[in-house]
Scaffold this motif. Structure first.
Motif, PDB file in Angstrom:
ATOM      1  N   GLY A   1     -11.738  56.786  26.058  1.00 30.71           N
ATOM      2  CA  GLY A   1     -13.028  56.148  25.871  1.00 30.71           C
ATOM      3  C   GLY A   1     -13.597  55.447  27.093  1.00 30.71           C
ATOM      4  N   VAL A   2     -12.807  55.307  28.164  1.00 28.30           N
ATOM      5  CA  VAL A   2     -13.312  54.620  29.363  1.00 28.30           C
ATOM      6  C   VAL A   2     -13.422  55.553  30.567  1.00 28.30           C
ATOM      7  N   LEU A   3     -13.129  56.815  30.383  1.00 27.67           N
ATOM      8  CA  LEU A   3     -13.186  57.777  31.490  1.00 27.67           C
ATOM      9  C   LEU A   3     -14.573  57.850  32.116  1.00 27.67           C
ATOM     10  N   ASP A   4     -15.568  58.027  31.292  1.00 31.98           N
ATOM     11  CA  ASP A   4     -16.926  58.154  31.816  1.00 31.98           C
ATOM     12  C   ASP A   4     -17.375  56.875  32.523  1.00 31.98           C
ATOM     13  N   PHE A   5     -17.082  55.726  31.914  1.00 33.15           N
ATOM     14  CA  PHE A   5     -17.477  54.452  32.504  1.00 33.15           C
ATOM     15  C   PHE A   5     -16.846  54.255  33.878  1.00 33.15           C
ATOM     16  N   LEU A   6     -15.546  54.504  33.993  1.00 33.86           N
ATOM     17  CA  LEU A   6     -14.857  54.287  35.260  1.00 33.86           C
ATOM     18  C   LEU A   6     -15.343  55.246  36.338  1.00 33.86           C
ATOM     19  N   ASN A   7     -15.546  56.486  35.978  1.00 34.12           N
ATOM     20  CA  ASN A   7     -15.974  57.460  36.980  1.00 34.12           C
ATOM     21  C   ASN A   7     -17.440  57.290  37.359  1.00 34.12           C
TER      22      ASN A   7
ATOM     23  N   LYS B   1     -13.223  67.705  39.025  1.00 30.31           N
ATOM     24  CA  LYS B   1     -14.662  67.876  39.212  1.00 30.31           C
ATOM     25  C   LYS B   1     -15.455  66.929  38.309  1.00 30.31           C
ATOM     26  N   LYS B   2     -15.010  66.789  37.081  1.00 31.87           N
ATOM     27  CA  LYS B   2     -15.714  65.928  36.129  1.00 31.87           C
ATOM     28  C   LYS B   2     -15.349  64.467  36.317  1.00 31.87           C
ATOM     29  N   TYR B   3     -14.054  64.210  36.581  1.00 26.93           N
ATOM     30  CA  TYR B   3     -13.560  62.838  36.726  1.00 26.93           C
ATOM     31  C   TYR B   3     -12.801  62.695  38.045  1.00 26.93           C
ATOM     32  N   PRO B   4     -13.520  62.660  39.172  1.00 27.99           N
ATOM     33  CA  PRO B   4     -12.867  62.661  40.487  1.00 27.99           C
ATOM     34  C   PRO B   4     -12.064  61.396  40.784  1.00 27.99           C
ATOM     35  N   TYR B   5     -12.292  60.320  40.035  1.00 29.76           N
ATOM     36  CA  TYR B   5     -11.588  59.062  40.318  1.00 29.76           C
ATOM     37  C   TYR B   5     -10.347  58.869  39.442  1.00 29.76           C
ATOM     38  N   THR B   6     -10.078  59.799  38.518  1.00 29.00           N
ATOM     39  CA  THR B   6      -8.975  59.652  37.569  1.00 29.00           C
ATOM     40  C   THR B   6      -7.790  60.532  37.948  1.00 29.00           C
TER      41      THR B   6
ATOM     42  N   SER C   1      -3.447  66.734  44.358  1.00 30.05           N
ATOM     43  CA  SER C   1      -4.197  67.402  45.419  1.00 30.05           C
ATOM     44  C   SER C   1      -5.673  67.253  45.072  1.00 30.05           C
ATOM     45  N   ALA C   2      -6.539  67.815  45.904  1.00 29.72           N
ATOM     46  CA  ALA C   2      -7.975  67.741  45.631  1.00 29.72           C
ATOM     47  C   ALA C   2      -8.347  68.501  44.369  1.00 29.72           C
ATOM     48  N   THR C   3      -7.506  69.460  43.979  1.00 27.00           N
ATOM     49  CA  THR C   3      -7.803  70.275  42.797  1.00 27.00           C
ATOM     50  C   THR C   3      -6.856  70.015  41.638  1.00 27.00           C
ATOM     51  N   ASP C   4      -5.925  69.082  41.789  1.00 23.45           N
ATOM     52  CA  ASP C   4      -4.951  68.785  40.737  1.00 23.45           C
ATOM     53  C   ASP C   4      -4.706  67.276  40.692  1.00 23.45           C
ATOM     54  N   HIS C   5      -5.085  66.653  39.601  1.00 18.32           N
ATOM     55  CA  HIS C   5      -4.912  65.211  39.434  1.00 18.32           C
ATOM     56  C   HIS C   5      -3.900  64.891  38.329  1.00 18.32           C
TER      57      HIS C   5
END
Length: 425
Positions: free
Chosen positions: A125-131, A151-156, A372-376
């Motif tokens: 529920g906080v993913l969108d807010f944080l990103n 791509k959708k959540y680059p900060y998570t 990595s840049a493509t794997d979080h």
């Protein structure tokens, strides 16, 4: 003239307020730019976690252990001269409360990052807010696939091996050892249970799972679900459960005379945590239980990481009863300090994201981190674990795979020794 003077006074007052906030608000990095939660002497970090509520058992120990590791690092001068302040907010494993607490941490406390926010239903529920607010959302304490969407959540970024990988690992073990048994699942009614079931079916096929039941964390009456599993003739039951519901499931199964081979997700299988709830029934109910692990067994005092964390636990965590949750807290604290060091002296939010994506981290994990840049997603491998004679021990090869249809490979786990002083260089 009056309006001009009043406007001039208002502008002057506003400038004074801004200057005062800059002086006492603590948001300037050593590079001279404004970075929330960062000054030349401090880094403010926050988390949400269930100190109370249905998931508090065991999980309430994690954040205090992380804070204890930071207290130790602070005693040695901190990271590039900055001491870490860790703000812990109790969300009671309630998604609505999580949103309130995380907003407070970001908007009022001005934290630099959210670290190890715990729970699939809560953190979702906080993913969108944080990103949206570009807040580093590091090492989420859950194995949901949601954390791995760069791509959708680059900060998570995740931390735990995701539940689909774990489900595939269970399926692989079942295929080799219980091929003729009826396999069922009992999972939390969210991504936790759904992702785990997906992984099992990726290996065994949809028809390879005889029956599935779910539970909701707001309802502790699991008797109907356990009764349905018994009626289905389940011989192997995989539980994607938090510790409190693992204990409820096993206890209810015993009351109903339901005998099955339990396989429990690593997030709900810590022996000491379950023992604190099952009391005298611990031995009979847990003996033979299978699970997975991506950190060394907390009882393995010959492991140098366990020896280090035990020492720090005694000195900085009030000598808390050492179990897998305390170990987890220290391990994620160690990784965060590695990330801060890799981000450099001129700490920025973008800088720590780049540092985590660059990876190269080494610590107590049994498998490498996949950042990595493509794997979080975090850890990508697991070993099996089993309770025998009152001990929960890790055994067998390290299984690595992906969260899709990729093969499961076996290897021998390798683990570096910790630095002499327990602080990454």
């Amino acid at each position: 003239m009056y309006h001009f003077v009043r406007r001039a006074m208002a502008v002057t007052t506003a400038m004074a307020v801004v200057a005062g906030l800059a002086a006492c608000g603590g948001s300037s990095s050593s590079s001279g730019g404004s970075v929330p939660g960062v000054t030349s002497t401090e880094i403010i970090v926050g988390t949400h976690t269930p100190l109370t509520g249905p998931a508090a058992a065991g999980y309430s120990e994690i954040s205090p252990a992380t804070k204890a590791y930071f207290d130790y690092v602070n005693s040695k001068g901190g990271v590039y001269g900055r001491k870490i302040t860790f703000k812990i907010e109790d969300d009671a494993y309630d998604p609505a409360t999580t949103q309130q607490k995380v907003r407070k941490l970001v908007l009022q406390d001005k934290v630099f990052a959210i670290l190890s926010g715990l729970g699939t239903p809560t953190h979702t529920g906080v993913l969108d807010f944080l990103n949206t607010n570009k807040v580093p959302d590091l090492f989420v304490a859950s194995g949901s696939l949601s954390w791995n969407q760069p791509k959708k959540y680059p900060y998570t970024f995740g931390y735990n091996p995701d539940y689909t990988i774990e489900g595939k690992t269970f399926g692989n073990y079942i295929k080799a050892n219980f091929a003729d048994k009826k396999v069922c699942t009992f999972g939390q009614h969210d991504d936790f249970g759904a992702d785990g079931l997906k992984g099992v079916q990726d290996v065994l096929g949809a028809s390879g799972v005889t029956h599935s039941e779910t539970y909701d964390v707001t309802n502790t009456n699991v008797a109907p679900a356990i009764g349905a599993l018994k009626a289905a003739g389940c011989q192997v039951t995989i539980a994607f459960t938090v510790p409190g519901f693992t204990a409820l499931a096993l206890g209810t199964a015993a009351q109903l005379g339901f005998k099955t081979q339990w396989m429990v997700s690593n997030v709900g299988a810590d022996y000491a945590t379950l023992g604190s709830q099952l009391k005298d029934a611990t031995g009979p109910l847990l003996d033979g239980m299978l699970s997975t692990a991506y950190l060394p067994a907390p009882t393995d005092t010959t492991n140098p990481w366990i020896a280090l964390f035990l020492k720090l636990d005694q000195q900085y965590d009030n000598n808390a009863a050492f179990d897998g949750n305390v170990e987890y807290g220290f391990a994620v604290g160690y990784l965060f300090v590695q990330a801060l060091l890799a981000a450099g002296k001129n700490l920025t939010r973008q800088g720590i994201i780049a540092a985590v994506e660059k990876n190269g981290f080494a610590g107590p994990g049994l498998s490498p981190l996949r950042f990595s840049a493509t794997d979080h997603s975090g850890f990508g491998g697991l070993q099996m674990a089993k309770v025998e004679g009152g001990k929960q021990e890790v055994f067998g090869p390290l299984y690595t795979t992906d969260d899709a249809s990729g093969p499961i490979t076996e290897s021998s786990p390798s683990q570096p020794a910790p630095p002499a002083d327990g602080i990454p260089s």
